[in-house]
Scaffold this motif. Structure first.
Motif, PDB file in Angstrom:
ATOM      1  N   TYR A 135       0.828  -1.207   0.000  1.00  0.00           N
ATOM      2  CA  TYR A 135       0.000   0.000   0.000  1.00  0.00           C
ATOM      3  C   TYR A 135       0.863   1.259   0.000  1.00  0.00           C
ATOM      4  N   SER A 136       2.066   1.162  -0.557  1.00  0.00           N
ATOM      5  CA  SER A 136       3.005   2.280  -0.441  1.00  0.00           C
ATOM      6  C   SER A 136       2.863   3.328  -1.533  1.00  0.00           C
ATOM      7  N   LEU A 137       2.916   2.918  -2.788  1.00  0.00           N
ATOM      8  CA  LEU A 137       3.104   3.854  -3.895  1.00  0.00           C
ATOM      9  C   LEU A 137       1.785   4.138  -4.616  1.00  0.00           C
ATOM     10  N   GLY A 138       1.524   5.416  -4.887  1.00  0.00           N
ATOM     11  CA  GLY A 138       0.307   5.814  -5.583  1.00  0.00           C
ATOM     12  C   GLY A 138       0.436   5.694  -7.087  1.00  0.00           C
ATOM     13  N   ASN A 139       0.566   4.470  -7.564  1.00  0.00           N
ATOM     14  CA  ASN A 139       0.719   4.211  -8.998  1.00  0.00           C
ATOM     15  C   ASN A 139      -0.605   3.676  -9.532  1.00  0.00           C
ATOM     16  N   PRO A 140      -1.258   4.354 -10.467  1.00  0.00           N
ATOM     17  CA  PRO A 140      -2.571   3.899 -10.939  1.00  0.00           C
ATOM     18  C   PRO A 140      -2.574   2.426 -11.339  1.00  0.00           C
ATOM     19  N   SER A 141      -3.681   1.753 -11.007  1.00  0.00           N
ATOM     20  CA  SER A 141      -3.742   0.298 -11.214  1.00  0.00           C
ATOM     21  C   SER A 141      -4.792  -0.122 -12.236  1.00  0.00           C
ATOM     22  N   VAL A 142      -5.447   0.843 -12.867  1.00  0.00           N
ATOM     23  CA  VAL A 142      -6.472   0.491 -13.858  1.00  0.00           C
ATOM     24  C   VAL A 142      -5.939   0.809 -15.258  1.00  0.00           C
ATOM     25  N   PRO A 143      -6.400   0.078 -16.272  1.00  0.00           N
ATOM     26  CA  PRO A 143      -5.842   0.261 -17.618  1.00  0.00           C
ATOM     27  C   PRO A 143      -6.103   1.651 -18.187  1.00  0.00           C
ATOM     28  N   THR A 144      -5.186   2.068 -19.036  1.00  0.00           N
ATOM     29  CA  THR A 144      -5.377   3.289 -19.812  1.00  0.00           C
ATOM     30  C   THR A 144      -6.566   3.109 -20.749  1.00  0.00           C
ATOM     31  N   PRO A 145      -7.366   4.144 -20.981  1.00  0.00           N
ATOM     32  CA  PRO A 145      -8.499   3.997 -21.895  1.00  0.00           C
ATOM     33  C   PRO A 145      -8.065   3.532 -23.288  1.00  0.00           C
ATOM     34  N   GLU A 146      -8.849   2.658 -23.873  1.00  0.00           N
ATOM     35  CA  GLU A 146      -8.543   2.158 -25.210  1.00  0.00           C
ATOM     36  C   GLU A 146      -8.483   3.307 -26.209  1.00  0.00           C
ATOM     37  N   LYS A 147      -9.288   4.346 -25.978  1.00  0.00           N
ATOM     38  CA  LYS A 147      -9.311   5.484 -26.894  1.00  0.00           C
ATOM     39  C   LYS A 147      -7.961   6.204 -26.921  1.00  0.00           C
ATOM     40  N   PHE A 148      -7.288   6.263 -25.765  1.00  0.00           N
ATOM     41  CA  PHE A 148      -5.962   6.898 -25.731  1.00  0.00           C
ATOM     42  C   PHE A 148      -4.956   6.055 -26.511  1.00  0.00           C
ATOM     43  N   LYS A 149      -5.004   4.751 -26.310  1.00  0.00           N
ATOM     44  CA  LYS A 149      -4.107   3.853 -27.050  1.00  0.00           C
ATOM     45  C   LYS A 149      -4.321   4.002 -28.548  1.00  0.00           C
ATOM     46  N   LYS A 150      -5.593   4.042 -28.967  1.00  0.00           N
ATOM     47  CA  LYS A 150      -5.901   4.184 -30.394  1.00  0.00           C
ATOM     48  C   LYS A 150      -5.388   5.514 -30.926  1.00  0.00           C
ATOM     49  N   ALA A 151      -5.531   6.576 -30.137  1.00  0.00           N
ATOM     50  CA  ALA A 151      -5.042   7.888 -30.567  1.00  0.00           C
ATOM     51  C   ALA A 151      -3.537   7.849 -30.790  1.00  0.00           C
ATOM     52  N   MET A 152      -2.809   7.191 -29.902  1.00  0.00           N
ATOM     53  CA  MET A 152      -1.353   7.078 -30.056  1.00  0.00           C
ATOM     54  C   MET A 152      -0.997   6.297 -31.320  1.00  0.00           C
ATOM     55  N   VAL A 153      -1.686   5.181 -31.531  1.00  0.00           N
ATOM     56  CA  VAL A 153      -1.410   4.352 -32.714  1.00  0.00           C
ATOM     57  C   VAL A 153      -1.720   5.120 -33.990  1.00  0.00           C
ATOM     58  N   ASP A 154      -2.864   5.790 -34.014  1.00  0.00           N
ATOM     59  CA  ASP A 154      -3.244   6.550 -35.220  1.00  0.00           C
ATOM     60  C   ASP A 154      -2.232   7.652 -35.509  1.00  0.00           C
ATOM     61  N   LEU A 155      -1.774   8.329 -34.483  1.00  0.00           N
ATOM     62  CA  LEU A 155      -0.784   9.389 -34.688  1.00  0.00           C
ATOM     63  C   LEU A 155       0.512   8.813 -35.249  1.00  0.00           C
ATOM     64  N   LEU A 156       0.930   7.675 -34.733  1.00  0.00           N
ATOM     65  CA  LEU A 156       2.160   7.047 -35.224  1.00  0.00           C
ATOM     66  C   LEU A 156       2.032   6.612 -36.679  1.00  0.00           C
ATOM     67  N   GLU A 157       0.861   6.127 -37.047  1.00  0.00           N
ATOM     68  CA  GLU A 157       0.674   5.577 -38.381  1.00  0.00           C
ATOM     69  C   GLU A 157       0.344   6.632 -39.430  1.00  0.00           C
ATOM     70  N   GLN A 158      -0.284   7.741 -39.001  1.00  0.00           N
ATOM     71  CA  GLN A 158      -0.856   8.650 -39.991  1.00  0.00           C
ATOM     72  C   GLN A 158      -0.179  10.020 -40.061  1.00  0.00           C
ATOM     73  N   CYS A 159       0.564  10.392 -39.035  1.00  0.00           N
ATOM     74  CA  CYS A 159       1.076  11.769 -38.993  1.00  0.00           C
ATOM     75  C   CYS A 159       2.530  11.860 -39.449  1.00  0.00           C
ATOM     76  N   ASP A 160       2.892  13.046 -39.861  1.00  0.00           N
ATOM     77  CA  ASP A 160       4.268  13.367 -40.228  1.00  0.00           C
ATOM     78  C   ASP A 160       5.159  13.124 -39.001  1.00  0.00           C
ATOM     79  N   PRO A 161       6.203  12.308 -39.126  1.00  0.00           N
ATOM     80  CA  PRO A 161       7.073  12.036 -37.980  1.00  0.00           C
ATOM     81  C   PRO A 161       7.626  13.299 -37.317  1.00  0.00           C
ATOM     82  N   MET A 162       7.875  14.331 -38.104  1.00  0.00           N
ATOM     83  CA  MET A 162       8.400  15.565 -37.514  1.00  0.00           C
ATOM     84  C   MET A 162       7.365  16.230 -36.609  1.00  0.00           C
TER      85      MET A 162
END
Length: 395
Positions: free
Chosen positions: A38-65
């Motif tokens: 019970y020591s560290l306040g590290n979130p224990s629930v998954p990141t929203p799927e929508k955030f993961k999808k946003a990251m993937v879409d940005l990696l696949e579709q956007c200019d790397p710069m």
């Protein structure tokens, strides 16, 4: 010669981190599933799927710069605009992108906010119980953190001591609601009284007193609890936010400062943040993470597990005779230990593989913190260990 100030800090490491490290070592011996950490306040629930999808879409579709290059020093304008719009919609504010500064989490936000409104020697007041890292955040800026003693009846503001300590040296008041470590949410009445006193003292002393509001747990609010948006109550408020808890992305280090548009020199304060970044190295948080967060501003992880865990622990603690104020949010609970020295109490708990954090470093000796950001199944399995501990050591 190396810097003595930072060398000296090596002897005062974070108690929370040390206990977390102990739990990891103990976990290798008996299996981490058998260590009730019970020591560290590290979130224990998954990141929203929508955030993961946003990251993937940005990696696949956007200019790397665009996604891997430096962002503007004040943050990506479109992201700042989106953050301002979301705050206006949710809380009835009038922010524009000119009132938002993107930061490396709430820690980066606080580091900037303190430097914006203080100079070395100025005082900043905060209220016990408080997050221990406020000391380096404030003290290493050259300002001095002073801690108002706790109101242990409710962990609201101790107004009698606050008014005594609010001298003309105080340039800012730092609050944290919902609060780490108590889980208490400041009531509207508390915030309005705080604001009234600060307005009166600002006028008396002839200078603004800023309210720095540390808000990383703003979205973790339990049923029936009102969470007043602090900037609605006091004009000279600088809100410091992190997405670490609401989206379960602490490793991404992303947050923002939002300066109340009614605040004195609001736009100047934001522009100053860009200059402060040059000196403290918190400049240009990850571009891809800024862009991804902008797509999920109205989303959170599934946070209800924290209230479930809180209720399980609260009921067990009360049944075992421990005094405890019921949290209104966060994923922390802060009971009173069953002996005067909470350090001894927590040391004894380790013999039952219960890792608890004594309240001394939070400004509340005699109390201890439990960070219940873990699977509910593990919380349930910890209850017999908690019972054995209390009944063996204190019955």
């Amino acid at each position: 010669m190396i810097a003595a100030k930072y060398k000296d800090m090596l002897g005062a490491k974070s108690v929370i981190r040390e206990l977390s490290e102990y739990a990891a070592v103990r976990g290798k011996e008996i299996g981490y599933e058998n260590v009730f950490d019970y020591s560290l306040g590290n979130p224990s629930v998954p990141t929203p799927e929508k955030f993961k999808k946003a990251m993937v879409d940005l990696l696949e579709q956007c200019d790397p710069m665009e996604i891997h290059g430096y962002s503007p020093s004040l943050g990506i304008p479109s992201v700042k605009e989106a953050v301002a719009h979301s705050l206006n919609k949710r809380f009835g504010m009038k922010y524009t992108f000119k009132h938002i500064f993107m930061t490396s989490g709430a820690a980066g936000a606080l580091a900037h906010a303190v430097r914006c409104v203080t100079v070395p020697g100025d005082e900043v007041l905060t209220f016990a119980p408080f997050f221990p890292e406020y000391h380096p955040y404030v003290d290493l800026s050259g300002a001095v953190l002073k801690v108002v003693p706790p109101n242990t009846e409710a962990f609201q503001v101790n107004f009698e001591c606050f008014e005594e300590m609010l001298t003309d040296k105080v340039m800012a008041v730092l609050i944290n609601t919902p609060n780490n470590p108590s889980g208490v949410v400041y009531t509207r009445e508390t915030l309005e009284k705080l604001a009234l006193i600060m307005r009166e003292k600002s006028e008396e002393y002839g200078h603004d007193i800023y309210l720095i509001s540390d808000e990383p747990y703003r979205e973790i609010i339990f049923a029936g609890v009102e969470n007043t948006y602090v900037s609605k109550v006091y004009d000279n408020t600088i809100s410091c936010y992190s997405y670490s808890k609401s989206l379960s992305i602490p490793g991404e280090r992303i947050g923002y400062i939002a300066v109340n548009p009614a605040c004195s020199d609001a736009e100047t304060i934001i522009n100053m943040c860009g200059q402060i970044s040059r000196g403290i190295g918190h400049n240009c948080p990850s571009s891809i993470v800024q862009l991804a967060v902008a797509q999920v501003l109205y989303d959170t992880s599934e946070l209800s597990v924290y209230e479930t865990n809180m209720n399980l622990l609260y009921e067990e603690l009360i049944s075992l005779g421990l005094a405890c104020i019921k949290p209104g949010g966060t994923f922390y609970i802060f009971p009173k230990a069953l002996e005067e020295d909470a350090k001894v109490f927590c040391q004894k708990a380790k013999n039952y593989d219960l890792i608890l954090v004594p309240g001394d470093s939070f400004g509340c000796p005699g109390y201890f913190r439990m960070a219940y950001c873990m699977d509910t199944e593990k919380v349930k399995r910890s209850l017999p260990a908690l019972r054995r501990f209390v009944e063996t050591e204190y019955r």
